[in-house]
Design a protein around this motif. Structure first.
Motif, mmCIF file in Angstrom:
data_model
loop_
_atom_site.group_PDB
_atom_site.id
_atom_site.type_symbol
_atom_site.label_atom_id
_atom_site.label_comp_id
_atom_site.label_asym_id
_atom_site.label_seq_id
_atom_site.Cartn_x
_atom_site.Cartn_y
_atom_site.Cartn_z
ATOM 1 N N ILE A 100 -3.760 3.099 -1.705
ATOM 2 C CA ILE A 100 -2.719 2.225 -2.601
ATOM 3 C C ILE A 100 -3.727 1.235 -3.281
ATOM 4 C CG2 ILE A 100 -2.497 0.556 -0.593
ATOM 5 C CD1 ILE A 100 0.493 0.077 -1.696
ATOM 6 N N TYR A 101 -4.673 0.671 -3.000
ATOM 7 C CA TYR A 101 -5.644 -0.339 -3.643
ATOM 8 C C TYR A 101 -6.281 0.445 -4.848
ATOM 9 C CZ TYR A 101 -9.743 1.302 -1.453
ATOM 10 O OH TYR A 101 -10.646 2.033 -0.822
ATOM 11 N N GLU A 102 -6.562 1.749 -4.513
ATOM 12 C CA GLU A 102 -7.181 2.351 -5.639
ATOM 13 C C GLU A 102 -5.840 2.926 -6.886
ATOM 14 O OE1 GLU A 102 -9.239 5.882 -3.908
ATOM 15 O OE2 GLU A 102 -10.887 4.432 -3.371
ATOM 16 N N LEU A 121 -3.079 0.931 -7.297
ATOM 17 C CA LEU A 121 -2.729 -0.085 -8.191
ATOM 18 C C LEU A 121 -3.976 -0.412 -9.215
ATOM 19 C CD1 LEU A 121 -1.643 -2.148 -5.097
ATOM 20 C CD2 LEU A 121 -0.047 -1.469 -6.866
ATOM 21 N N LEU A 122 -5.099 -0.357 -8.694
ATOM 22 C CA LEU A 122 -6.231 -0.700 -9.686
ATOM 23 C C LEU A 122 -6.275 0.281 -10.848
ATOM 24 C CD1 LEU A 122 -8.951 -1.833 -7.375
ATOM 25 C CD2 LEU A 122 -7.880 -3.327 -8.657
ATOM 26 N N GLY A 128 -1.495 -7.074 -7.509
ATOM 27 C CA GLY A 128 -1.039 -6.378 -8.506
ATOM 28 C C GLY A 128 -0.770 -7.137 -9.930
ATOM 29 N N PHE A 147 -6.852 -2.356 3.339
ATOM 30 C CA PHE A 147 -5.457 -2.748 3.593
ATOM 31 C C PHE A 147 -5.079 -2.675 5.035
ATOM 32 C CE2 PHE A 147 -3.458 -2.791 -1.126
ATOM 33 C CZ PHE A 147 -4.494 -3.644 -1.531
ATOM 34 N N LYS A 187 -13.937 -5.979 -4.243
ATOM 35 C CA LYS A 187 -13.032 -5.082 -4.899
ATOM 36 C C LYS A 187 -11.354 -5.248 -4.551
ATOM 37 C CE LYS A 187 -12.656 0.082 -5.522
ATOM 38 N NZ LYS A 187 -13.020 1.348 -4.925
ATOM 39 N N VAL A 188 -11.115 -5.593 -3.301
ATOM 40 C CA VAL A 188 -9.725 -5.920 -3.151
ATOM 41 C C VAL A 188 -9.177 -7.088 -3.150
ATOM 42 C CG1 VAL A 188 -9.648 -3.388 -1.743
ATOM 43 C CG2 VAL A 188 -9.854 -5.663 -0.601
ATOM 44 N N PHE A 242 -5.901 -8.513 -3.832
ATOM 45 C CA PHE A 242 -4.388 -8.037 -2.938
ATOM 46 C C PHE A 242 -4.580 -8.548 -1.408
ATOM 47 C CE2 PHE A 242 -5.841 -4.829 -6.041
ATOM 48 C CZ PHE A 242 -4.780 -4.684 -6.840
#
Lengths: 497, 278
Positions: free
Chosen positions: A390-392, A394-395, A432, B12, B106-107, B110
């Motif tokens: 999910i983080y990839e 969104l980015l 996001g 996450f 990187k995250v 979020f």
């Protein structure tokens, strides 16, 4: 004429759906738009598509009335006085809704409901009853889930009552968006997340970003379309990049020759449609919405839609393996951005005298697809079945959002255990938005009501329709088509980790 | 710069503290619990080489007396973990604080923060203090998921550097705790009190295992302790699940909804404000 007889005899259509289908069939017997041979060829190949708008458009596709003004002044034509209590307020609105045209024949925008109703919230339990009945009435009479309500960005008593009712009703209509800003109180946003994990709505809109594009008077209508209040969009046509790409085998040729030619032809096609609505249909000279200043011709724009960026990029790069494909590969993602940038530039260079709301320009729209699309991903989305973490995800997606004021968004399905930690989802939304995401939707994997692409349908209704039973909402058939052709039910479920 | 052996980083997570968190699982544990569901995190690799033969992807090789893991080739089939006789993993990687921070950065937009877990993360406590300093510079929070074996009152640097802890109280009874984990619970209970008094205890967890533990007593005692210390400390009751465990305990069933509901009720009756069942 056999098509018309088939509509009449179709046992899966409700009476209302038959009337709408018959009207559409009647309109399509006409051929009043001067459409060039080249455009016809693009249409025949399915590269340019009018998204069921019909051959003789007699109203703008999306109409966004100024409901705030309606609440202040009532309506002379409808013989309505301004409301004095919650019952009159909801009753007035429901009356007006049945007179707001659109491509579906039903309203695609029903107002920023919380601020419209807030002045009338006195006794909260009585107000809850009114709000609940109002929402239920919408679901059962506006039988199309492109009907969209907005709440936020501030917290209100009415906003909370709407969320509470949606959690209880779990109906497909209305679609619902919360305008989320940095000033939206945390608690209210968390209530919205909790509601969405039960009823697949509201979606979250990046308020600051939309205000930046439209000013404060914007709405989210239909799927997720940003449009000016008091106006709307004359038309939405779409360019199917997945099919257009087949005319080329390399990115340079596509960007410099194939794409400019197709964009130019689609703009011409849209010009013709707009000209007919404004100059010939008589809509703006014969609607009480215009007479009573609920809409203005100069607050309209038009939406230039696109689909299938992923397939277009993968074709141009000959990308077969996942590591080389759009959504996973830096070069593929970069080509995707170049295509959209180029498209944005080409569309911005085009001028249409009637799109006064946007200085003569069309707005880009990442279209979510139609039921018959096969192997074509919505807008700039990564295909279902190929979603990264999910983080990839969104980015990867965020950089595209700035080009699409009139709508773009991602849909995520979360494991139901997320319900225990709504702050988890709010963190993801905040992240996001800070990365440039415009709009995000989500639902829990155990939900009956789910978001297909930009609209809501109950899984149980699709199952019934598949077995030959009628469905009250016309969007159930669209959802079923998308499920069969676009693997909607296989959307990656985001588990913890 | 300090280095630590990291088993895995989960970018996450929705179940490791408030909001969305990046979780760093450290290699090595000072307990050996009967119900451990990730036993490959318990010991450090001894480079015995047994896993080399079972890897179907050619992702492992022996070099300079240690096992080298090539993440690009790895398919994640975990055949190496299944074959390991030493409750370890050839995939644990030695990382500096900067290495870990690369993923965190990187995250960053979020997440609310990070949670360090394991294994038992406090076995690499010097690293943690340094990591937390870097994390705080980004405006994020740092939570510690611990079995409570080390005495936090004797670790002022770590205690000061972390925001809050999530503490397992696996059993309230000394003998039962030893039977389950191989170690005493004396510091665990002491830590509960010490961390709560410092307002550094976010959550206590107890795993419910029917037929093996005195679940009623454990929940009753722990919930009384929470109510006495600070009723706002969350109490999480975790269902035993036979996934990933080895040995006879595999045969123990998952606790019923009724049992979990009853235990939750007990904890609430004893004064805990936030009891959850997972």
């Amino acid at each position: 004429m056999s098509g018309i007889l088939n509509i009449i005899k179709d046992r899966t259509l409700t009476y209302e759906q038959k009337i709408v289908s018959l009207a559409r069939a009647a309109e399509n017997t006409l051929s009043v738009l001067p459409i060039s041979k080249e455009i016809q060829e693009y249409r025949r190949e399915g590269i340019i598509c009018d998204l069921n708008e019909g051959n003789a458009p007699y109203r703008p596709r999306y109409i966004v009335p100024d409901y705030e003004r309606f609440m202040r002044q009532g309506s002379e034509f409808l013989r309505l006085k301004p409301a004095r209590d919650i019952w009159e307020a909801t009753n007035n609105l429901l009356i007006l809704y049945s007179h707001v045209p659109s491509v579906t024949t039903m309203p695609v925008y029903v107002g920023n409901l919380d601020t419209l109703l807030e002045p009338f919230i006195k006794d909260e339990e009585e107000a809850y009853k009114a709000v609940r009945l109002f929402l239920m009435h919408l679901d059962r009479t506006v039988t199309d889930s492109f009907c969209h309500a907005n709440i936020g960005p501030g917290a209100t008593k009415a906003g909370r009552l709407i969320l509470r009712a949606e959690k209880e009703l779990q109906d497909a209509v209305p679609n619902l968006t919360i305008k989320y800003s940095k000033d939206t109180p945390e608690e209210f946003a968390l209530e919205a997340v909790e509601t969405a994990l039960v009823s697949a709505k509201p979606s979250f809109a990046n308020h600051e970003m939309f205000v930046n594009d439209f000013g404060i008077n914007y709405s989210i209508a239909s799927c997720y379309n940003g449009l000016p209040i008091g106006g709307g969009s004359y038309t939405l046509a779409r360019l199917v990049l997945a099919r257009l790409a087949k005319q080329s085998n390399n990115a340079g040729h596509f960007l410099e020759e194939v794409l400019p030619e197709a964009v130019s032809k689609m703009c011409e096609f849209m010009n013709q449609r707009i000209r007919f609505i404004v100059e010939e249909s008589g809509f703006f000279e014969s609607s009480f919405l215009v007479d009573e200043s609920l809409i203005y011709k100069d607050r309209f724009t038009a939406m230039f839609g696109m689909v299938g960026l992923a397939e277009c990029v993968n074709h141009l790069l000959g990308a077969k393996e996942q590591k080389d494909r759009f959504g996973h590969n830096d070069a593929a993602n970069a080509l995707g951005q170049r295509i959209i940038e180029r498209m944005h530039q080409l569309v911005s260079e085009h001028n249409n005298q009637y799109c006064k709301a946007t200085d003569g320009r069309f707005l880009l729209h990442a279209q979510v697809g139609i039921d018959t699309d096969y192997g074509i991903s919505p807008g700039c989305r990564i295909p279902i079945g190929e979603e990264p973490e999910i983080y990839e995800h969104l980015l990867q997606s965020a950089p595209f959002h700035k080009y699409f004021p009139s709508g773009i968004g991602d849909v995520f399905s979360f494991d139901e255990t997320v319900k225990r930690n709504p702050a988890y989802l709010l963190d993801i939304i905040k992240g996001g938005f800070s990365e440039g995401l415009r709009y995000i939707s989500f639902y829990a994997s155990d939900s009956d009501l789910i978001r297909i692409t930009g609209y809501l349908v109950k899984k149980s209704d699709m199952k019934a329709l598949q077995q030959g039973r009628q469905a009250l909402h016309d969007t159930v058939a669209l959802g079923l088509g998308a499920v069969q052709n676009s693997r909607i039910l296989e959307r990656k479920v985001r588990h913890n980790g | 710069m300090a280095e630590a052996l990291v088993n895995k980083i989960l970018p996450f997570s929705s179940v490791d503290g408030p909001g969305n968190r990046t979780v760093i699982f450290f290699q090595g544990c000072n307990f050996n619990c009967l119900y451990c569901h990730n036993p490959e995190t318990i010991n450090r690799c001894t480079a015995c080489g047994i896993c080399l033969d079972v890897c179907p992807a050619g992702a492992l090789r022996s070099r300079n007396g240690s096992i080298e893991w090539n993440s690009a080739n790895c398919t994640g089939c975990d055949a190496c973990l299944a074959a390991c006789p030493g409750k370890s993993s050839p995939k644990a990687v030695s990382m500096t604080v900067n290495d870990v921070m690369k993923t965190v950065e990187k995250v960053k937009p979020f997440i609310s923060g990070i949670t360090v877990s394991g294994g038992e993360c406090t076995m690499q406590k010097e690293f943690l203090a340094e990591l937390f300093e870097a994390v705080h510079k980004l405006g994020l929070t740092a939570y510690v998921d611990t079995n409570g074996y080390i005495d936090f009152s004797k670790e002022p640097e770590l205690t000061f550097a972390m925001d809050k802890a999530m503490l397992d109280i696996k059993s309230y009874d000394e003998g039962e705790h030893k039977m389950l984990t191989g170690m005493s619970n004396a510091t665990v209970l002491k830590n509960a009190e010490y961390l709560a008094n410092k307002q550094k205890l976010y959550e206590i967890r107890t795993v419910i295992v029917p037929g093996i533990l005195d679940n009623y007593r454990n929940v009753a005692e722990v919930s009384r302790l929470i109510a006495k210390l600070d009723a706002d400390i969350r109490y999480k009751l975790i269902r035993f699940r036979p996934v990933g465990v080895s040995g006879d305990i595999k045969k123990v069933g998952i606790p019923s909804d009724e049992l979990m509901a009853e235990l939750k009720k007990t904890a609430e009756k004893n004064g805990c404000r936030y009891v959850s069942v997972v």
